[in-house]
Scaffold this active site. Sequence first.
Site, PDB file in Angstrom:
ATOM      1  N   GLN A  45     -56.085  36.376  47.175  1.00  0.00           N
ATOM      2  CA  GLN A  45     -55.174  35.625  46.298  1.00  0.00           C
ATOM      3  C   GLN A  45     -55.985  34.914  45.224  1.00  0.00           C
ATOM      4  OE1 GLN A  45     -52.100  33.433  49.025  1.00  0.00           O
ATOM      5  NE2 GLN A  45     -53.881  33.918  50.230  1.00  0.00           N
ATOM      6  N   VAL A  90     -58.359  34.140  42.012  1.00  0.00           N
ATOM      7  CA  VAL A  90     -58.495  34.732  40.677  1.00  0.00           C
ATOM      8  C   VAL A  90     -59.953  34.734  40.227  1.00  0.00           C
ATOM      9  CG1 VAL A  90     -56.120  34.199  40.013  1.00  0.00           C
ATOM     10  CG2 VAL A  90     -57.904  32.520  39.541  1.00  0.00           C
ATOM     11  N   HIS A  94     -53.153  37.948  42.723  1.00  0.00           N
ATOM     12  CA  HIS A  94     -52.696  36.913  41.782  1.00  0.00           C
ATOM     13  C   HIS A  94     -53.399  36.976  40.430  1.00  0.00           C
ATOM     14  CE1 HIS A  94     -51.099  34.284  45.355  1.00  0.00           C
ATOM     15  NE2 HIS A  94     -50.350  35.326  45.105  1.00  0.00           N
ATOM     16  N   CYS A 119     -46.093  40.289  24.471  1.00  0.00           N
ATOM     17  CA  CYS A 119     -46.043  41.755  24.582  1.00  0.00           C
ATOM     18  C   CYS A 119     -46.930  42.291  25.703  1.00  0.00           C
ATOM     19  CB  CYS A 119     -46.415  42.414  23.252  1.00  0.00           C
ATOM     20  SG  CYS A 119     -48.175  42.296  22.842  1.00  0.00           S
ATOM     21  N   ASN A 124     -60.003  29.251  59.499  1.00  0.00           N
ATOM     22  CA  ASN A 124     -59.615  28.110  58.669  1.00  0.00           C
ATOM     23  C   ASN A 124     -59.970  26.827  59.425  1.00  0.00           C
ATOM     24  OD1 ASN A 124     -58.109  26.167  57.085  1.00  0.00           O
ATOM     25  ND2 ASN A 124     -56.811  27.848  56.375  1.00  0.00           N
ATOM     26  N   PRO A 125     -60.609  25.864  58.781  1.00  0.00           N
ATOM     27  CA  PRO A 125     -60.918  24.625  59.495  1.00  0.00           C
ATOM     28  C   PRO A 125     -59.679  23.769  59.750  1.00  0.00           C
ATOM     29  CG  PRO A 125     -61.614  24.463  57.194  1.00  0.00           C
ATOM     30  CD  PRO A 125     -61.115  25.864  57.394  1.00  0.00           C
ATOM     31  N   ALA A 130     -65.316  29.258  56.561  1.00  0.00           N
ATOM     32  CA  ALA A 130     -65.563  30.701  56.460  1.00  0.00           C
ATOM     33  C   ALA A 130     -67.051  31.009  56.253  1.00  0.00           C
ATOM     34  CB  ALA A 130     -64.745  31.269  55.302  1.00  0.00           C
TER      35      ALA A 130
HETATM   36  P1  OAD Z   1     -54.680  26.636  49.198  1.00  0.00           P
HETATM   37  O1  OAD Z   1     -55.395  25.637  48.342  1.00  0.00           O
HETATM   38  O2  OAD Z   1     -53.225  26.498  49.383  1.00  0.00           O
HETATM   39  O3  OAD Z   1     -55.310  26.608  50.671  1.00  0.00           O
HETATM   40  C1  OAD Z   1     -56.684  26.683  50.895  1.00  0.00           C
HETATM   41  C2  OAD Z   1     -56.911  26.821  52.378  1.00  0.00           C
HETATM   42  O4  OAD Z   1     -58.313  26.978  52.589  1.00  0.00           O
HETATM   43  C3  OAD Z   1     -56.468  25.618  53.206  1.00  0.00           C
HETATM   44  O5  OAD Z   1     -55.692  26.060  54.313  1.00  0.00           O
HETATM   45  C4  OAD Z   1     -57.774  25.000  53.675  1.00  0.00           C
HETATM   46  O6  OAD Z   1     -57.666  24.430  54.974  1.00  0.00           O
HETATM   47  C5  OAD Z   1     -58.681  26.222  53.730  1.00  0.00           C
HETATM   48  N1  OAD Z   1     -60.114  25.942  53.589  1.00  0.00           N
HETATM   49  C6  OAD Z   1     -60.732  24.947  52.910  1.00  0.00           C
HETATM   50  N2  OAD Z   1     -62.059  25.081  52.975  1.00  0.00           N
HETATM   51  C7  OAD Z   1     -62.314  26.179  53.718  1.00  0.00           C
HETATM   52  C8  OAD Z   1     -63.487  26.860  54.141  1.00  0.00           C
HETATM   53  N3  OAD Z   1     -64.705  26.430  53.809  1.00  0.00           N
HETATM   54  N4  OAD Z   1     -63.354  27.989  54.880  1.00  0.00           N
HETATM   55  C9  OAD Z   1     -62.131  28.449  55.231  1.00  0.00           C
HETATM   56  N5  OAD Z   1     -60.978  27.857  54.859  1.00  0.00           N
HETATM   57  C10 OAD Z   1     -61.069  26.743  54.107  1.00  0.00           C
HETATM   58  O7  OAD Z   1     -55.097  28.049  48.637  1.00  0.00           O
HETATM   59  P2  OAD Z   1     -54.389  29.456  48.857  1.00  0.00           P
HETATM   60  O8  OAD Z   1     -53.840  29.583  50.233  1.00  0.00           O
HETATM   61  O9  OAD Z   1     -55.345  30.481  48.395  1.00  0.00           O
HETATM   62  O10 OAD Z   1     -51.545  31.275  43.495  1.00  0.00           O
HETATM   63  O11 OAD Z   1     -53.196  29.366  47.842  1.00  0.00           O
HETATM   64  C11 OAD Z   1     -52.388  30.485  47.666  1.00  0.00           C
HETATM   65  C12 OAD Z   1     -51.923  30.557  46.272  1.00  0.00           C
HETATM   66  O12 OAD Z   1     -51.286  29.336  45.956  1.00  0.00           O
HETATM   67  C13 OAD Z   1     -53.019  30.635  45.220  1.00  0.00           C
HETATM   68  O13 OAD Z   1     -53.511  31.930  45.037  1.00  0.00           O
HETATM   69  C14 OAD Z   1     -52.305  30.178  43.999  1.00  0.00           C
HETATM   70  C15 OAD Z   1     -51.330  29.151  44.560  1.00  0.00           C
HETATM   71  O14 OAD Z   1     -50.054  29.357  44.185  1.00  0.00           O
HETATM   72  C16 OAD Z   1     -51.348  31.353  42.173  1.00  0.00           C
HETATM   73  O15 OAD Z   1     -51.889  30.640  41.365  1.00  0.00           O
HETATM   74  C17 OAD Z   1     -50.393  32.425  41.813  1.00  0.00           C
END
Ligand code: OAD
Length: 280
Positions: A114, A116, A131, A142, A247-248, A264
Amino acid sequence: MLAELSSELIVEVQRTAKLLVAKQRICVLTGAGVSAESGIPTFRDKQTGLWSQYRAEDLATCTAFARDPQLVWSWYQWGRQLVSDKTPNPAHHALAQWQQHAGLKNQQLTIVTQNVDDLHEQADSTVTHLHGHLWRNRCSQCDMPHNGVSNSKSFNRVTSNRNSSDNSSTAHNYNEKLLNCTDCGGYIRPDIVWFGESLPSEAWQTAENAAANCEVFISIGTSSLVYPAAGLAQIAKQNGAKIIEINPNPTPNTVVDITLVANAGVVMPQLFSQISVLLS
Ligand code: OAD
């Protein structure tokens, strides 16, 4: 290295490695947490400095861009500056090594992200972006691709018309110059999927197929809050896959079979090292 992990986690990593080497088709979904140890704030981390008054969820929308394109463009330019010098961490490297190793051992490891940023690519993984891409632009009217900023390496060069203090991420302001499409004159926007927009169909198809056909699905560093990506684990589960989460912090993902509660960048190298021993 295993000493970094608690004894419970070591047992879980070993159990997970045994499960993984017995399977052929594995699908990995990564989120912002996988890049956190590279120094990129996660999506739901509170924003700091200049942007602390805004929530990412309120800026990454078509409505926000229609209302104030310069504000949204400025936020992405700031984000690009922040990410431009970041490099892959041990989690990205372990995934890339495993993907290469898997190919030799008749395993198929599909990585879907997910994120970018391009840290998976920098680590030499083949990855599907659900994403979009931070380093690509397109016309908001366009859809024509625009080559103003094509990759992280060229970002400093592209923005080099600013004064010398601009190396600091705080030097960015709310008034970054908007670009116009050379074809239709529309505003240029980042080639990123915003809230309310559809995912790129080819990328989604790849992800959905990989989830539906995998024997193990691994969710790494994602809050599992944003659909349809968060639904991939359920698709995998319905088709008989085991679900692993790294995930922590807890997430609302209710279909998980094994949870590795740690960063991770700590777990992935240990997991890959166990897998490579068992596969050799
Ligand atoms: P989030 O910011 O929602 O979540 C990040 C996750 O990473 C959380 O559950 C943290 O606990 C976990 N985390 C933090 N540090 C970590 C580490 N060192 N190792 C493992 N896990 C860790 O991010 P996403 O789930 O990626 O989309 O968010 C999904 C989408 O929400 C994004 O791609 C974005 C947003 O909408 C768009 O912009 C379209």
